[in-house]
Design a protein around this motif. Sequence first.
Motif, PDB file in Angstrom:
ATOM      1  N   LEU A  43     -12.483 -33.682 -14.068  1.00  0.00           N
ATOM      2  CA  LEU A  43     -13.105 -35.094 -14.402  1.00  0.00           C
ATOM      3  C   LEU A  43     -14.387 -34.768 -15.169  1.00  0.00           C
ATOM      4  O   LEU A  43     -15.121 -33.710 -14.649  1.00  0.00           O
ATOM      5  N   PHE A  44     -14.536 -35.164 -16.568  1.00  0.00           N
ATOM      6  CA  PHE A  44     -15.863 -34.680 -17.424  1.00  0.00           C
ATOM      7  C   PHE A  44     -16.885 -35.770 -17.032  1.00  0.00           C
ATOM      8  O   PHE A  44     -18.176 -35.537 -17.253  1.00  0.00           O
ATOM      9  N   HIS A  45     -16.750 -37.020 -16.636  1.00  0.00           N
ATOM     10  CA  HIS A  45     -17.660 -38.098 -16.193  1.00  0.00           C
ATOM     11  C   HIS A  45     -17.145 -38.833 -14.973  1.00  0.00           C
ATOM     12  O   HIS A  45     -15.906 -38.708 -14.480  1.00  0.00           O
ATOM     13  N   ASP A  46     -18.087 -39.584 -14.651  1.00  0.00           N
ATOM     14  CA  ASP A  46     -17.867 -40.426 -13.556  1.00  0.00           C
ATOM     15  C   ASP A  46     -16.822 -41.514 -13.960  1.00  0.00           C
ATOM     16  O   ASP A  46     -17.207 -42.226 -14.863  1.00  0.00           O
ATOM     17  N   PRO A  47     -15.562 -41.690 -13.615  1.00  0.00           N
ATOM     18  CA  PRO A  47     -14.597 -42.676 -13.946  1.00  0.00           C
ATOM     19  C   PRO A  47     -15.032 -43.934 -13.848  1.00  0.00           C
ATOM     20  O   PRO A  47     -14.516 -44.901 -14.441  1.00  0.00           O
ATOM     21  N   ALA A  48     -15.922 -44.268 -13.003  1.00  0.00           N
ATOM     22  CA  ALA A  48     -16.433 -45.632 -12.595  1.00  0.00           C
ATOM     23  C   ALA A  48     -17.375 -45.999 -13.927  1.00  0.00           C
ATOM     24  O   ALA A  48     -17.664 -47.265 -14.080  1.00  0.00           O
ATOM     25  N   GLY A  61     -26.207 -47.646 -10.628  1.00  0.00           N
ATOM     26  CA  GLY A  61     -26.004 -46.514 -11.550  1.00  0.00           C
ATOM     27  C   GLY A  61     -26.633 -45.388 -10.807  1.00  0.00           C
ATOM     28  O   GLY A  61     -27.106 -44.400 -11.642  1.00  0.00           O
ATOM     29  N   LEU A  62     -26.747 -45.521  -9.462  1.00  0.00           N
ATOM     30  CA  LEU A  62     -27.247 -44.453  -8.685  1.00  0.00           C
ATOM     31  C   LEU A  62     -26.290 -42.839  -8.819  1.00  0.00           C
ATOM     32  O   LEU A  62     -25.180 -43.142  -8.677  1.00  0.00           O
ATOM     33  N   ARG A  63     -26.769 -42.007  -8.802  1.00  0.00           N
ATOM     34  CA  ARG A  63     -26.210 -40.644  -8.870  1.00  0.00           C
ATOM     35  C   ARG A  63     -25.664 -40.314  -7.547  1.00  0.00           C
ATOM     36  O   ARG A  63     -26.475 -40.304  -6.587  1.00  0.00           O
ATOM     37  N   ILE A  64     -24.464 -39.956  -7.276  1.00  0.00           N
ATOM     38  CA  ILE A  64     -23.857 -39.629  -5.920  1.00  0.00           C
ATOM     39  C   ILE A  64     -23.025 -38.534  -5.887  1.00  0.00           C
ATOM     40  O   ILE A  64     -22.562 -38.249  -7.255  1.00  0.00           O
ATOM     41  N   GLY A  65     -23.148 -37.676  -4.780  1.00  0.00           N
ATOM     42  CA  GLY A  65     -22.180 -36.549  -4.732  1.00  0.00           C
ATOM     43  C   GLY A  65     -21.517 -36.528  -3.351  1.00  0.00           C
ATOM     44  O   GLY A  65     -21.831 -37.590  -2.643  1.00  0.00           O
ATOM     45  N   LEU A  66     -20.911 -35.514  -3.024  1.00  0.00           N
ATOM     46  CA  LEU A  66     -19.872 -35.673  -1.828  1.00  0.00           C
ATOM     47  C   LEU A  66     -20.558 -34.683  -0.818  1.00  0.00           C
ATOM     48  O   LEU A  66     -20.534 -33.467  -1.253  1.00  0.00           O
ATOM     49  N   GLY A  67     -20.745 -34.841   0.477  1.00  0.00           N
ATOM     50  CA  GLY A  67     -21.304 -33.864   1.452  1.00  0.00           C
ATOM     51  C   GLY A  67     -20.597 -33.893   2.922  1.00  0.00           C
ATOM     52  O   GLY A  67     -20.085 -34.790   3.185  1.00  0.00           O
ATOM     53  N   ARG A  92     -11.940 -40.969  -8.648  1.00  0.00           N
ATOM     54  CA  ARG A  92     -13.236 -40.806  -8.793  1.00  0.00           C
ATOM     55  C   ARG A  92     -14.061 -39.954  -7.247  1.00  0.00           C
ATOM     56  O   ARG A  92     -15.082 -39.602  -7.325  1.00  0.00           O
ATOM     57  N   ALA A  93     -13.055 -40.097  -6.403  1.00  0.00           N
ATOM     58  CA  ALA A  93     -13.264 -39.379  -5.163  1.00  0.00           C
ATOM     59  C   ALA A  93     -13.444 -37.837  -5.329  1.00  0.00           C
ATOM     60  O   ALA A  93     -14.179 -37.367  -5.249  1.00  0.00           O
ATOM     61  N   LEU A  94     -12.528 -37.424  -6.324  1.00  0.00           N
ATOM     62  CA  LEU A  94     -12.362 -36.049  -6.813  1.00  0.00           C
ATOM     63  C   LEU A  94     -13.679 -35.857  -7.607  1.00  0.00           C
ATOM     64  O   LEU A  94     -14.203 -34.536  -7.526  1.00  0.00           O
ATOM     65  N   TRP A  95     -14.166 -36.795  -8.517  1.00  0.00           N
ATOM     66  CA  TRP A  95     -15.162 -36.458  -9.288  1.00  0.00           C
ATOM     67  C   TRP A  95     -16.463 -36.353  -8.225  1.00  0.00           C
ATOM     68  O   TRP A  95     -17.253 -35.507  -8.631  1.00  0.00           O
ATOM     69  N   LEU A  96     -16.670 -36.934  -7.439  1.00  0.00           N
ATOM     70  CA  LEU A  96     -17.544 -37.061  -6.480  1.00  0.00           C
ATOM     71  C   LEU A  96     -17.791 -35.545  -5.994  1.00  0.00           C
ATOM     72  O   LEU A  96     -18.944 -35.017  -5.553  1.00  0.00           O
TER      73      LEU A  96
END
Length: 433
Positions: A13-18, A308-314, A347-351
Amino acid sequence: MMLKGYRGDILSLFHDPAQAPGAICHDADGLLVVEQGRIVARGAFCDVSPRFPGLEIEALPGLIVPGFIDAHVHYPQLDRIASHGEQLLDWLERHIFPAEQAFADAAHAGAVAEAFLDELMRHGTTSALVFGTVHAASVDAFFAAAEARGLRMACGKVLMDLGPEGLRDTPESGVAQTEALIRAWHGRGRLTYAVTPRFALTSSDAQLASAGRLLADHPGVLLHTHLAENTREIAEVAARFVQAADYLDVYDRFGLVTGRSVFAHGVHLPDRSCARLADAGGGVAVCPSSNLFLGSGMFDFAQAERHGLRIGLGSDIGAGTSLSLLHNAGVAYQAGLFKGYRLDPFRALWLATGGSARLLHIDAHVGMLAEGQEADFVLLDDKATPLLARRTAGATLAERLFAMQVLGDDRCIRRTYVLGQCAWDRDGVKHGT
Ligand code: GUN
Ligand code: ZN
């Protein structure tokens, strides 16, 4: 020229799909061309292969995705995963602080760092933002091990002058050690330094202020800490910092809320905090298996999206229950649904890839399998177990991805590649150097 092609089913994914429809980049019969650890071409096999006559091509069986990026994890807690019986503050006292004391011994730190990186490779995680302990040598050990493997990693020495006996620094020693570590490691090869106050409760005002000065003095480093994870923690923060509007504001008053700030958890955030953090350009490492394990709560994906908060997965090992970001994506879906949010598998893969990369400011280098990026990628096996094979037979791409998130974990990681080299092969096949 050391050119090599990898042919297979390539997804990133090149961007957040949301936020950006059309963010999914899928080449069902794709070709990834790697030169000296970098992706020099990527696209449909029929389009890309004619540009590289005579290219050595290896066909990879499975789904090729970017290496996973764990946006919040504690390497010294590897051996304390699955420690029973407590919520956050008691769990820290009973299980975690005693384990972290052992990292005064550099040999112990080195051995755990190697075991941790072995586990990351087995779980398909090629980059991470990592807590050390209060001991500077724990960070030396981690960075040395990461550098020897050519990994893109971020880490920092924990600042905690109000920590328990034996795990305490001072504002002065914290600054001196952090500055020495930044000089030694930050920007060296693929390594990034993160200024790492443990959380508001384990640092004095003087130390929090010194962390703010460290950030201001070293503009390229990250800030990495915990935020609004557990209700008792939040109540203790509110009782100590009576002037602050909320938990995030405590950090803000010390200059710790910046575009390079990564806050783990953010389970209980008032809208004001979300808006302020989004405005600053920092973000949250969402750690769903940890939040369930410690009874902390569920991250509010809809609220984060509204702001529009940036998030990632930990993974947040050792409070998290798996280093697998596939597994954590599956738990994120369940936690999200609990609050009425349907986390899309793409989106989960993007995160777990580009989202975490953006949060860690390494998205120019990794996370998307884009041309020019470093060739860190994973080969997923959606038939890793008999049940997965049944569930994914004849399924769509979205269904295959979701099935791996719900039913899969390290068993789905067939191979992990770092800079185009195979660093883990589940099936034990030998690869060239
Ligand atoms: N808050 C302060 N320290 C920690 C830690 O080690 N783990 C988690 N999950 N939360 C924390
Ligand atoms: Zn943590």
